[in-house]
Write a protein that holds these residues in place. Structure first.
Motif, PDB file in Angstrom:
ATOM      1  N   LYS A  50      -6.094   3.254  -0.583  1.00 22.39           N
ATOM      2  CA  LYS A  50      -7.218   2.508  -1.139  1.00 22.39           C
ATOM      3  C   LYS A  50      -6.762   1.065  -1.284  1.00 22.39           C
ATOM      4  O   LYS A  50      -5.684   0.799  -1.796  1.00 22.39           O
ATOM      5  N   LYS A  52      -7.795  -3.073  -2.375  1.00 22.19           N
ATOM      6  CA  LYS A  52      -8.707  -3.968  -3.074  1.00 22.19           C
ATOM      7  C   LYS A  52      -8.095  -5.355  -3.138  1.00 22.19           C
ATOM      8  O   LYS A  52      -6.886  -5.522  -2.920  1.00 22.19           O
ATOM      9  N   TYR A  90      -2.215   9.772  -7.227  1.00 20.37           N
ATOM     10  CA  TYR A  90      -2.172   8.346  -6.920  1.00 20.37           C
ATOM     11  C   TYR A  90      -1.129   7.669  -7.801  1.00 20.37           C
ATOM     12  O   TYR A  90      -1.002   7.973  -8.982  1.00 20.37           O
TER      13      TYR A  90
END
Length: 139
Positions: A50, A52, A90
């Protein structure tokens, strides 16, 4: 009749605006996708990555060392990455950078995994790691 003319003008302006905005966004997306795939290759679970806060840092020019005697421009993408660890959980977002060779004439970006780093804050020499980020990731 006025409605049709106004509709045509709005459509033309929208298409014109989209055409110019799309070329910049398209190049940025190509660069970001190359960075994501290049970093994902080094992870235990590449599909779990992921990202960002992605940014394109400054361009660095490396001297010519090829037959064509041309210098090479490398862009640095930096941001935050989170991925699953060996236990399937995670691990939290970590800073990263990766070098990208962007070929604007063919609109292709190639990641340089050997010029990448994921900083978890637990490295032995965190001062040197932070210096790398300042060098590669400043705008």
């Amino acid at each position: 009749m006025k409605k049709i003319i106004i509709l045509c003008i709005c459509a033309f302006v929208g298409i014109f605006d989209f055409a110019f905005a799309d070329s910049t966004l398209n190049a940025e997306n190509i660069i970001f996708n190359a960075a994501k795939s290049g970093l994902a290759e080094s992870l235990k679970d590449p599909d779990s990555a992921k990202f960002k806060e992605l940014y394109i840092g400054k361009k660095r020019t490396f001297p010519a060392d090829n037959e064509a005697n041309e210098s090479t421009d490398v862009l640095y993408v930096y941001g935050l990455i989170n991925s699953k660890n060996s236990y399937g959980g995670y691990s939290g977002y970590n800073m990263f950078y990766i070098g990208i060779l962007y070929l604007s004439d063919v609109k292709k970006a190639i990641s340089i995994p050997s010029d990448s780093f994921i900083y978890s804050g637990q490295e032995d020499d965190s001062v040197a790691a932070e210096q790398l980020f300042r060098e590669r990731c400043s705008k």
